[in-house]
Scaffold this active site. Structure first.
Site, mmCIF file in Angstrom:
data_model
loop_
_atom_site.group_PDB
_atom_site.id
_atom_site.type_symbol
_atom_site.label_atom_id
_atom_site.label_comp_id
_atom_site.label_asym_id
_atom_site.label_seq_id
_atom_site.Cartn_x
_atom_site.Cartn_y
_atom_site.Cartn_z
ATOM 1 N N CYS A 262 -112.627 -42.217 21.827
ATOM 2 C CA CYS A 262 -113.642 -42.385 22.867
ATOM 3 C C CYS A 262 -114.032 -41.033 23.491
ATOM 4 O O CYS A 262 -114.670 -40.225 22.848
ATOM 5 C CB CYS A 262 -113.160 -43.396 23.906
ATOM 6 S SG CYS A 262 -114.490 -44.122 24.898
ATOM 7 N N HIS A 357 -112.014 -47.914 20.616
ATOM 8 C CA HIS A 357 -110.688 -48.109 21.192
ATOM 9 C C HIS A 357 -109.775 -48.828 20.197
ATOM 10 O O HIS A 357 -109.733 -50.060 20.175
ATOM 11 C CB HIS A 357 -110.782 -48.941 22.475
ATOM 12 C CG HIS A 357 -111.388 -48.224 23.628
ATOM 13 N ND1 HIS A 357 -110.700 -47.947 24.795
ATOM 14 C CD2 HIS A 357 -112.628 -47.709 23.804
ATOM 15 C CE1 HIS A 357 -111.479 -47.298 25.639
ATOM 16 N NE2 HIS A 357 -112.668 -47.157 25.058
ATOM 17 N N GLU A 359 -106.672 -49.246 20.347
ATOM 18 C CA GLU A 359 -105.597 -50.004 21.007
ATOM 19 C C GLU A 359 -106.020 -51.439 21.296
ATOM 20 O O GLU A 359 -105.175 -52.302 21.540
ATOM 21 C CB GLU A 359 -105.153 -49.306 22.298
ATOM 22 C CG GLU A 359 -105.956 -49.615 23.526
ATOM 23 C CD GLU A 359 -107.375 -49.084 23.491
ATOM 24 O OE1 GLU A 359 -108.253 -49.703 24.115
ATOM 25 O OE2 GLU A 359 -107.608 -48.044 22.841
#
Length: 390
Positions: A262, A357, A359
């Site tokens: 990001c 992202h 995660e």
């Protein structure tokens, strides 16, 4: 942002171009200003609210019903809500989930987050999609006044372009997330607005993660003798992050394996000599399609960014490697909606990044392999004696 609200308290949303939406207060009573952005996620509002990347933004949820699963104590991505304001159409009358311990309204009230409900979020989203992200204010209770005066308040708020916000969300003190199981590597993770699930996923792979303030120096990183360096997501304009870009150039010059996501992707782009630009309305949600060019694989990704890396020629289909001060670099991923650069891979130094992202909190798990790729990069690069042994 002082007193609490009733859902029947009138509220008004005012955009900087003069468009007005009237509804009911949702959360704390008062006023707030920020950049109006929309999020296309159907779920995961708790993770969205606590994502530091949303600092300074008023988030419009495109999903019509919000709050259905309440709030729990496990899914927050930080210790607080970061959004400047929250906009929903139909808030849940009551949560229905076995993990819920309180309502969304409770958290918004307790943390002083001003919101608005019962407005046509579809019309608001279409307006932002056509006109672009812009400043907005939400006013409720005594803060509601004449629209021309409210417009002045909104237009006096600072724009997101040029905003340096990482310092406002970064940790003040370094901390360590221990490796799970046998320790394999040590990683220095620069906190530009990191989400809790990121160091957790690194630690699951045998990585001891040292989460560091965003003003950490290269000397301080070197003292950790890390096997890799990670730059996190975060808010603000990457064009304002000169100190972080200088730090990253030192990391690249030292050939320490690097992975950025990001905001970290945008900073890698700048460190390599590319520019960045503000997107019309950004990519926010957990359903953004991204193509990995090397494999042809399409990932459904979680994203939250309003800026992107500018690599000349990509929009016209030129994906040839570019020469940079750190050797050759290729665009590894692109967004299938608008051809925006979604990833960079250095061919002559051990570094790569993605704009989204991996995660995935909240979101799909299509991109978890990127953490494994970072592990492989550190393993291939080797390490000096003592680095991995800590």
């Amino acid at each position: 942002m002082s007193s609490l609200c009733s859902q029947t308290t009138p509220a008004v949303l005012v955009l900087e171009d003069g468009r007005v939406f009237r509804g009911n207060a949702f959360g704390a009573i008062g006023q707030t200003v920020g950049e109006a952005v929309f999020c296309t996620a159907m779920t995961g509002y708790q993770e969205t609210l606590t994502d530091p990347s949303f600092h300074g933004q008023v988030v419009v949820m495109t999903a019509p019903h919000v709050g259905n699963t309440g709030i729990n104590d496990e899914d927050g991505e930080s210790q607080r809500i970061w959004v400047s304001g929250f906009v929903v159409r139909d808030p849940a009358l009551r949560p229905s989930n076995w993990r819920s311990v309180r309502t969304l309204q409770d958290d918004l009230r307790e943390q002083g987050v001003v919101g608005i409900s019962d407005i046509d979020t579809r019309a608001l989203t279409r307006h932002l999609r056509e006109r672009g992200a812009m400043r907005v204010g939400i006013f409720s209770g005594p803060a509601v006044g004449e629209v021309p005066e409210l417009c002045k308040i909104v237009r006096s708020a600072p724009p997101m372009s040029g905003a340096a916000l990482a310092q406002e969300v970064s940790t003040e003190q370094a901390y360590v997330v221990p490796a799970q199981g046998q320790k394999r590597f040590t990683v220095a993770a620069l906190d530009l607005g990191i989400k809790a699930n990121t160091p957790r996923m690194l630690s699951e792979r045998g990585i001891e993660v040292h989460v560091l303030p965003c003003d950490t120096s290269f000397q301080q990183i070197s003292e950790l003798a890390p096997d890799g360096v990670f730059f996190s997501n975060g808010p603000g304009d990457p064009a304002s992050a000169d100190a972080e870009v200088d730090l990253l150039r030192q990391v690249l010059a030292a050939r320490i394996p690097f992975f950025g996501i990001c905001f970290g992707n945008q900073l890698l782009g700048r460190a390599l000599g590319f520019g960045t630009f503000k997107l019309k309305y950004g990519h926010r949600g957990i359903n953004q399609p991204v193509l990995e060019r090397a494999t042809g694989r399409v990932e459904i990704t979680a994203q939250n960014h309003g800026f992107a890396v500018e690599v000349p020629g990509v929009q016209e289909g030129d994906f040839s490697p570019r020469q940079t001060p750190f050797g050759r670099v290729e665009v590894s991923h692109i967004c299938l909606n608008d051809q925006v650069v979604e990833g960079l891979r250095c061919l002559d130094v051990p570094a790569f990044s993605v704009q989204y992202h991996p995660e995935a909190a909240a979101g799909p798990h299509d991109s978890a392999y990127l953490f494994d790729r970072f592990v492989e990069l550190m393993a291939e690069s080797g390490s000096s004696p003592g680095r991995s042994e800590g």
